[in-house]
Design a protein around this motif. Sequence first.
Motif, PDB file in Angstrom:
ATOM      1  N   THR A 400      43.483 122.929  42.311  1.00  0.00           N
ATOM      2  CA  THR A 400      43.809 122.782  43.726  1.00  0.00           C
ATOM      3  C   THR A 400      44.056 121.322  44.107  1.00  0.00           C
ATOM      4  N   LEU A 401      43.235 120.404  43.585  1.00  0.00           N
ATOM      5  CA  LEU A 401      43.410 118.990  43.927  1.00  0.00           C
ATOM      6  C   LEU A 401      44.707 118.428  43.367  1.00  0.00           C
ATOM      7  N   SER A 402      44.995 118.722  42.101  1.00  0.00           N
ATOM      8  CA  SER A 402      46.232 118.209  41.516  1.00  0.00           C
ATOM      9  C   SER A 402      47.448 118.769  42.238  1.00  0.00           C
ATOM     10  N   THR A 403      47.395 120.059  42.584  1.00  0.00           N
ATOM     11  CA  THR A 403      48.509 120.672  43.324  1.00  0.00           C
ATOM     12  C   THR A 403      48.634 120.064  44.714  1.00  0.00           C
ATOM     13  N   LEU A 404      47.502 119.940  45.414  1.00  0.00           N
ATOM     14  CA  LEU A 404      47.502 119.382  46.761  1.00  0.00           C
ATOM     15  C   LEU A 404      48.048 117.956  46.769  1.00  0.00           C
ATOM     16  N   ILE A 405      47.534 117.107  45.880  1.00  0.00           N
ATOM     17  CA  ILE A 405      47.962 115.701  45.843  1.00  0.00           C
ATOM     18  C   ILE A 405      49.422 115.593  45.442  1.00  0.00           C
ATOM     19  N   PHE A 406      49.818 116.346  44.417  1.00  0.00           N
ATOM     20  CA  PHE A 406      51.190 116.263  43.906  1.00  0.00           C
ATOM     21  C   PHE A 406      52.209 116.641  44.980  1.00  0.00           C
ATOM     22  N   TYR A 407      51.981 117.770  45.669  1.00  0.00           N
ATOM     23  CA  TYR A 407      52.962 118.213  46.664  1.00  0.00           C
ATOM     24  C   TYR A 407      52.884 117.393  47.958  1.00  0.00           C
ATOM     25  N   ARG A 408      51.724 116.850  48.272  1.00  0.00           N
ATOM     26  CA  ARG A 408      51.641 115.930  49.413  1.00  0.00           C
ATOM     27  C   ARG A 408      52.444 114.659  49.121  1.00  0.00           C
ATOM     28  N   LEU A 409      52.336 114.163  47.884  1.00  0.00           N
ATOM     29  CA  LEU A 409      53.098 112.968  47.511  1.00  0.00           C
ATOM     30  C   LEU A 409      54.589 113.261  47.438  1.00  0.00           C
ATOM     31  N   LEU A 410      54.950 114.438  46.953  1.00  0.00           N
ATOM     32  CA  LEU A 410      56.366 114.822  46.967  1.00  0.00           C
ATOM     33  C   LEU A 410      56.912 114.825  48.394  1.00  0.00           C
ATOM     34  N   SER A 411      56.129 115.356  49.315  1.00  0.00           N
ATOM     35  CA  SER A 411      56.543 115.383  50.723  1.00  0.00           C
ATOM     36  C   SER A 411      56.666 113.968  51.282  1.00  0.00           C
ATOM     37  N   LEU A 412      55.713 113.113  50.926  1.00  0.00           N
ATOM     38  CA  LEU A 412      55.732 111.733  51.418  1.00  0.00           C
ATOM     39  C   LEU A 412      56.944 110.980  50.907  1.00  0.00           C
ATOM     40  N   PHE A 413      57.224 111.078  49.630  1.00  0.00           N
ATOM     41  CA  PHE A 413      58.313 110.307  49.037  1.00  0.00           C
ATOM     42  C   PHE A 413      59.695 110.872  49.374  1.00  0.00           C
ATOM     43  N   SER A 414      59.771 112.177  49.639  1.00  0.00           N
ATOM     44  CA  SER A 414      61.053 112.775  50.014  1.00  0.00           C
ATOM     45  C   SER A 414      61.247 112.813  51.529  1.00  0.00           C
ATOM     46  N   GLN A 415      60.207 112.408  52.277  1.00  0.00           N
ATOM     47  CA  GLN A 415      60.238 112.332  53.743  1.00  0.00           C
ATOM     48  C   GLN A 415      60.526 113.678  54.405  1.00  0.00           C
ATOM     49  N   ARG A 416      60.000 114.728  53.809  1.00  0.00           N
ATOM     50  CA  ARG A 416      60.093 116.078  54.382  1.00  0.00           C
ATOM     51  C   ARG A 416      59.004 116.940  53.751  1.00  0.00           C
ATOM     52  N   GLN A 417      58.670 118.049  54.407  1.00  0.00           N
ATOM     53  CA  GLN A 417      57.639 118.929  53.891  1.00  0.00           C
ATOM     54  C   GLN A 417      58.126 119.636  52.633  1.00  0.00           C
ATOM     55  N   VAL A 418      57.384 119.520  51.536  1.00  0.00           N
ATOM     56  CA  VAL A 418      57.805 120.078  50.256  1.00  0.00           C
ATOM     57  C   VAL A 418      56.690 120.960  49.708  1.00  0.00           C
ATOM     58  N   ASP A 419      57.035 122.174  49.253  1.00  0.00           N
ATOM     59  CA  ASP A 419      56.059 123.042  48.615  1.00  0.00           C
ATOM     60  C   ASP A 419      56.576 123.597  47.291  1.00  0.00           C
TER      61      ASP A 419
END
Length: 465
Positions: A400-419
């Motif tokens: 859960t932590l790796s998934t949460l951190i990874f997709y939060r960072l993807l959203s941050l770096f792509s400047q949009r909500q990413v899942d």
Amino acid sequence: MQSAVKRWTMLAVIGLFFFMVIVDGSIVAIAIPDIARDLAITTGATTLIISSYLITICASLLLFGQIGDQFGRSRVFKWGTLIFLVGSFLAGSGGSLSIVLLGRFVQGIGASMTMANSYALVTDIFPPEQLGRAFGIEGIFISLGALAGPGLGGLILVQLPWNYIFWINLPLGLLCLIAEVTVFPKSQQRSSSKIDWLGAASLALATSALYLATMQLRYWWVMILLMVIFSYIFWRVESKIAVPLLDFKIFRYQLFSQSLLVAFLSFIVAYFFTILAPLYLQLVLQYSPGVTGLLLMVTPIVSLVASPLAGYISDRYDQRLEMTIGMAILVVAQLSLAFATARFEPTYFIFNSVLIAVGTALFGTPNNVIVMQAVPNKMRGLAGATNSLVREFGLVLGTTLSTLIFYRLLSLFSQRQVDTALGMARPILLKAQRGTYLVALLLLSVALFILIWHRKKELTSDGNR
């Protein structure tokens, strides 16, 4: 005490089934893109298939440890094998996410029944002077299971649909069940103690609430509050009941508690690699599932040599020093993974895979021996179940932590909500991976500090005597 031949045969059967149970916690990782496309869900949602299995094990491990103590560990292990096979069939039959999750729940129940009693069975049948070798060999199966899942899944996906990553359990599991009925000793008579159902229910609710709190729900704080409430209820119940699921007195043994804590941190980090490595190989390096599967087999193959060697070292040399060296190697591996640039591949990935295999073997094998020998004989069943619980709970948090951190960072770096990771640019995937591995590096650094600090304290104490 069983004969030597029977002891080692039982260990082989326990190890083989342990391999399957642990493989099923990670084998889904490489199939995430295929399952997401086939079931028309996001790659983030497919992690439910991994975490639902692990959380079921966490919620019921101590319960089945107590049931094993009262009804016979061999009997519970055999029934767990059968239930695990039923769940494997259901999970592979699912044409929708809900059916797959149902199968994973049934699998988790069966896996929990076997895992809760495996360490105690091994400790019961082997003399103390052979436990290092026994756990070293069992460590082969555990390491192979934890690390070979994605690789084995990749090899299956080359020729077969993703359903077969679950159905592969059926022939192997049936062989194990036949061997268990033939070789395992008869279970002891039922004791007069009662099962701690209230404690089991409160632990299951607390564990589930904590898991839900990590799923980015809008009212996550409510889940945290419920987790605290159910944990308090569990503690109150266990403090008053005559035969508790978890006797908190076991944590008074300092060596047991410390070894369990550092193991917990290592288990959390283990699934960072399990989740991220298949995505890196398939989405960043654009390797096929077949090539990805072969590369992910490097770590388990190295473990075939590293685990028994670590067991040999554990029986003859300083176990605490061996653990510290193993943890230091794992820290180096995480640092290296954090700065992967997709260059010099696949050599760079293979190098890190070897480091993980060696570090895991050198740390995990002596840690298991210390955990089981740090408590009195009468508490070994509880120690084994607690060790398994900590491992599975660590893997749940790691997922859960790796998934949460990874997709939060993807959203941050792509400047949009990413899942979902599908279709993301390589630089963004690499930056999100780097940030996630740096968190893993921090956790392992804490574990290494604890080991070094306690070892220094131990040496100072010995010098003053």
